[in-house]
Design a protein around this motif. Structure first.
Motif, PDB file in Angstrom:
ATOM      1  N   TYR A  93       2.726  -4.718   3.931  1.00 53.40           N
ATOM      2  CA  TYR A  93       1.814  -4.560   4.453  1.00 53.40           C
ATOM      3  C   TYR A  93       0.608  -3.594   3.710  1.00 53.40           C
ATOM      4  CZ  TYR A  93       4.000  -4.432   8.994  1.00 53.40           C
ATOM      5  OH  TYR A  93       4.788  -5.307   9.668  1.00 53.40           O
ATOM      6  N   PRO A  94      -0.397  -3.633   3.817  1.00 48.28           N
ATOM      7  CA  PRO A  94      -1.897  -3.095   3.416  1.00 48.28           C
ATOM      8  C   PRO A  94      -1.654  -1.999   2.968  1.00 48.28           C
ATOM      9  CG  PRO A  94      -1.914  -4.823   5.706  1.00 48.28           C
ATOM     10  CD  PRO A  94      -0.759  -4.563   5.680  1.00 48.28           C
ATOM     11  N   ALA A  95      -2.163  -2.054   1.987  1.00 47.83           N
ATOM     12  CA  ALA A  95      -2.034  -0.480   1.154  1.00 47.83           C
ATOM     13  C   ALA A  95      -2.964   0.653   2.565  1.00 47.83           C
ATOM     14  CB  ALA A  95      -2.091  -0.124   0.098  1.00 47.83           C
ATOM     15  N   GLN A  96      -3.880   0.247   2.891  1.00 42.06           N
ATOM     16  CA  GLN A  96      -5.032   0.715   3.457  1.00 42.06           C
ATOM     17  C   GLN A  96      -4.362   1.442   4.280  1.00 42.06           C
ATOM     18  OE1 GLN A  96      -5.558  -2.298   2.893  1.00 42.06           O
ATOM     19  NE2 GLN A  96      -7.857  -2.322   1.843  1.00 42.06           N
ATOM     20  N   ILE A  97      -3.349   1.677   4.806  1.00 42.81           N
ATOM     21  CA  ILE A  97      -2.555   1.862   6.274  1.00 42.81           C
ATOM     22  C   ILE A  97      -1.406   3.121   5.250  1.00 42.81           C
ATOM     23  CG2 ILE A  97      -0.215   1.469   7.906  1.00 42.81           C
ATOM     24  CD1 ILE A  97      -1.360  -0.501   8.553  1.00 42.81           C
ATOM     25  N   ASN A  98      -1.704   3.804   5.596  1.00 42.56           N
ATOM     26  CA  ASN A  98      -1.601   5.106   4.094  1.00 42.56           C
ATOM     27  C   ASN A  98       0.118   5.260   5.216  1.00 42.56           C
ATOM     28  OD1 ASN A  98      -1.372   7.300   2.827  1.00 42.56           O
ATOM     29  ND2 ASN A  98      -2.587   8.675   3.641  1.00 42.56           N
ATOM     30  N   CYS A  99       1.271   5.421   4.436  1.00 44.92           N
ATOM     31  CA  CYS A  99       2.207   6.007   4.277  1.00 44.92           C
ATOM     32  C   CYS A  99       2.981   6.188   3.038  1.00 44.92           C
ATOM     33  CB  CYS A  99       3.477   4.656   5.362  1.00 44.92           C
ATOM     34  SG  CYS A  99       3.795   3.105   4.318  1.00 44.92           S
ATOM     35  N   LEU A 100       4.356   6.431   3.135  1.00 44.13           N
ATOM     36  CA  LEU A 100       5.683   6.714   2.017  1.00 44.13           C
ATOM     37  C   LEU A 100       6.508   5.777   1.351  1.00 44.13           C
ATOM     38  CD1 LEU A 100       6.750  10.617   3.148  1.00 44.13           C
ATOM     39  CD2 LEU A 100       5.322   9.860   1.103  1.00 44.13           C
ATOM     40  N   ALA A 101       5.295   4.557   1.685  1.00 43.03           N
ATOM     41  CA  ALA A 101       6.283   3.496   1.084  1.00 43.03           C
ATOM     42  C   ALA A 101       5.614   3.098  -0.184  1.00 43.03           C
ATOM     43  CB  ALA A 101       5.830   1.393   2.170  1.00 43.03           C
ATOM     44  N   LEU A 102       6.267   2.448  -1.432  1.00 45.57           N
ATOM     45  CA  LEU A 102       5.405   2.465  -2.786  1.00 45.57           C
ATOM     46  C   LEU A 102       4.841   0.849  -2.912  1.00 45.57           C
ATOM     47  CD1 LEU A 102       9.017   2.387  -4.935  1.00 45.57           C
ATOM     48  CD2 LEU A 102       7.030   4.118  -5.245  1.00 45.57           C
ATOM     49  N   ARG A 103       3.460   0.802  -3.604  1.00 45.97           N
ATOM     50  CA  ARG A 103       2.746   0.528  -3.675  1.00 45.97           C
ATOM     51  C   ARG A 103       3.438  -0.721  -4.331  1.00 45.97           C
ATOM     52  NH1 ARG A 103      -2.738   3.029  -3.058  1.00 45.97           N
ATOM     53  NH2 ARG A 103      -4.108   0.620  -3.109  1.00 45.97           N
ATOM     54  N   GLY A 104       2.527  -1.690  -3.815  1.00 53.58           N
ATOM     55  CA  GLY A 104       3.178  -3.095  -5.520  1.00 53.58           C
ATOM     56  C   GLY A 104       1.974  -2.908  -6.399  1.00 53.58           C
ATOM     57  N   GLU A 105       2.867  -4.036  -7.712  1.00 51.01           N
ATOM     58  CA  GLU A 105       1.964  -3.980  -8.989  1.00 51.01           C
ATOM     59  C   GLU A 105       1.130  -4.794  -9.256  1.00 51.01           C
ATOM     60  OE1 GLU A 105       5.544  -3.260 -11.575  1.00 51.01           O
ATOM     61  OE2 GLU A 105       6.327  -1.562 -11.007  1.00 51.01           O
ATOM     62  N   GLY A 106       0.099  -4.272 -10.174  1.00 50.67           N
ATOM     63  CA  GLY A 106      -0.441  -5.093 -10.454  1.00 50.67           C
ATOM     64  C   GLY A 106      -1.063  -5.514  -9.493  1.00 50.67           C
ATOM     65  N   ASP A 107      -1.855  -7.231  -9.241  1.00 52.55           N
ATOM     66  CA  ASP A 107      -2.342  -7.760  -8.089  1.00 52.55           C
ATOM     67  C   ASP A 107      -1.856  -7.618  -6.682  1.00 52.55           C
ATOM     68  OD1 ASP A 107      -4.046  -8.919  -9.230  1.00 52.55           O
ATOM     69  OD2 ASP A 107      -3.708 -10.593  -9.081  1.00 52.55           O
ATOM     70  N   GLY A 108      -0.519  -7.217  -6.436  1.00 58.20           N
ATOM     71  CA  GLY A 108       0.249  -6.338  -5.158  1.00 58.20           C
ATOM     72  C   GLY A 108      -0.175  -5.100  -4.600  1.00 58.20           C
TER      73      GLY A 108
END
Lengths: 187, 332
Positions: free
Chosen positions: B219-234
């Motif tokens: 899901y887009p990182a703009q939706i703030n939540c306690l899930a890890l962000r992807g790495e690099g381009d992700g």
């Protein structure tokens, strides 16, 4: 203007200047986000349908609609001819407006219709209606399996799947939304 | 009479489903836990309204307590203490949500957290769990027997709306592009994540196959939540998924955030947003710091799933209304 939360099925909305009727309304709460209302809208003139999702706090332009009673006279393949029961005036409604109802509506019956600027944009059909079985296949001899069904055609031309004991000339109650047989009606 | 048979049947089926679920997790070494549903603490989430009630005691005075919207706050405490993989079946409460065929203010949630699992591992675990725990009468159901679809949110939005989230990162550009597809004007200044939800609810949710499990991942990182962000381009996306079946949103999953600084920052932002949206409204505002971020000082890598069990029971019994699977449908 009307708040999204107050929008209901059958209401008229003005979308980019054109009237649309709300045919479905559903509340959606995305996992992380504001509450939304998802609408399916239909244009009474072109039959075009739109999906739209609006926030619960959004306002949408609603249209002033009036409900009136009309008697269904006949359809000529292009238009339904409806008679205003107050003025006896004949109003023609494009087939698209009542799409799906051509075999549900019965000539001579009275229906409550939604009008906008004196034009009919929607019809309120009772959720259950009683029809005469105009044509029924003979039940196949020896077919005694419980729950066996066959097709019949009503006097309005609607094809309905019914239990095999239903005969021509009998009356049946039908759910007008799902077109499903409900029960046999004895006079 | 008919109604009594139906109600007894639902009660029995719910019991069978729960015992199947317990057997599934117990046999895999998960510990079943029972956490409070009446709590002095809340996770500040502007999008979830809570029920509050008053604790009263002649000696201790009174204070506000909350009916929890999910057991997450307590389960994560147990995980930080070293409980390992755990699951819970618990009642949850959400206030001020729309009523309808898919919502009840009181509902039952299954949460399961697996240590050292990624969100991708949780996809296969969830498919296995649904298949193995299914009611005998639901084993042939297409949502269980058909091959699940797994697709990224970006691919889904591109496929069903033609909008490319990779390109439309700018708020104004996204709003303009979305308005080109939608017919109702989006208020200027509407945040990116709300525009996303409009697009997703309008074009994606309505178009997805209903006969199988559909997992939307990243899901887009703009939706703030306690899930890890992807790495690099992700990194524009977060490692979470939601699964749909038969048009119902059934469960969601995060690769859980473990960095205490990120968690602290998340709570600060969420709390500010909560204050902004609720001040003067009379709605519940929890106290600002429940000390919750502190438990993340030594938090293990894990993946957590939350699944609505009333909805699962709806799917397995072919019910289209949540009230058909509740012995006491909520009415007010």
């Amino acid at each position: 203007m009307i708040k999204a939360g107050q929008i209901d099925k059958g209401m008229g909305l003005l979308i980019k200047g054109a009237p649309f009727v709300v045919v479905e309304r559903e509340f959606v709460n995305p996992g992380k986000g504001s509450a939304f209302v998802r609408l399916k809208l239909k244009s009474p003139t072109t039959g075009q349908t739109l999906q739209e999702t609006i926030k619960s706090q959004d306002s949408v332009e609603d249209i002033e609609v009036v409900d009136r009673n009309y008697q269904y006279s006949y359809n000529d393949g292009e238009y339904f001819h409806m008679m205003d029961e107050a003025s006896y005036e004949d109003v023609s409604v494009p087939m698209k407006t009542f799409e799906g109802y051509e075999f549900i509506m019965r000539e001579g019956d009275s229906y409550r219709c939604t009008t906008y600027n004196d034009e009919i944009i929607d019809i309120q059909v009772p959720s259950k209606m009683v029809y005469l079985v105009a044509d029924a296949e003979e039940a196949i001899k020896g077919d005694t399996v419980q729950g066996a069904t066959k097709f019949v055609t009503t006097e309005t031309g609607l094809r309905v799947r019914v239990p095999i004991f239903i005969k021509q000339g009998e009356k049946i109650r039908v759910n007008t939304e799902t077109r499903e047989y409900l029960e046999r009606v004895n006079d | 009479m008919n109604n009594l048979i139906k109600k007894r049947d639902i009660a029995r089926l719910r019991g069978v489903l729960y015992s199947n679920i317990r057997r599934f997790f117990d046999s895999r070494g998960y510990l079943e836990v029972e956490t409070p549903i009446l709590s002095p603490d809340l996770i500040p989430e502007p999008t979830i309204d809570n029920f509050s009630t008053l604790f009263q005691n002649d000696f201790l005075g009174s204070r506000e307590l909350y009916l929890l919207p999910s057991p997450e706050i307590y389960i994560k405490r147990l995980i930080s203490e070293g409980f390992g993989s755990v699951y819970e079946i618990s009642k949850c409460f959400r206030n001020n949500e729309q009523m309808g065929r898919q919502h009840s203010p009181e509902f039952t949630m299954l949460e399961y957290y697996t240590m050292a699992f990624s969100e991708k591992d949780s996809v296969s675990l969830t498919v296995d769990m649904l298949r193995e725990t299914a009611l005998p009468s639901a084993r042939g159901a297409s949502f269980l027997s058909s091959e699940p679809v797994v697709m990224t949110v970006r691919d889904a939005v591109l496929k069903y709306s033609g909008l490319d989230l990779d390109v439309l990162q700018d708020e104004d550009e996204f709003r303009a592009a979305a308005f080109g597809k939608l017919s109702i004007k989006i208020p200027s200044g509407e945040p990116w994540d709300d525009v996303f939800n409009r697009v997703f609810c309008t074009f994606v949710e309505t178009a997805i196959p209903r006969d199988r499990l559909v997992f939307f991942t990243d899901y887009p990182a703009q939706i703030n939540c306690l899930a890890l962000r992807g790495e690099g381009d992700g990194s524009r996306y977060r490692r979470r998924w939601e699964v749909y079946a038969g048009g119902l949103e059934l469960a969601n999953c995060y690769a859980e955030e473990t960095d205490p600084e990120v968690v602290r920052d998340y709570y600060r932002k969420e709390y500010d947003a909560l204050l902004r949206s609720r001040e003067g409204s009379g709605r519940v505002i929890p106290k600002s710091d429940a000390g919750f971020a502190d438990i993340f000082s030594d938090f293990p890598s894990c993946s957590g799933v939350a699944m609505g069990l009333d909805r699962l029971l709806m799917l397995e019994t072919g019910s289209s209304d949540i009230n058909d699977v509740l012995l006491f449908p909520f009415s007010i």
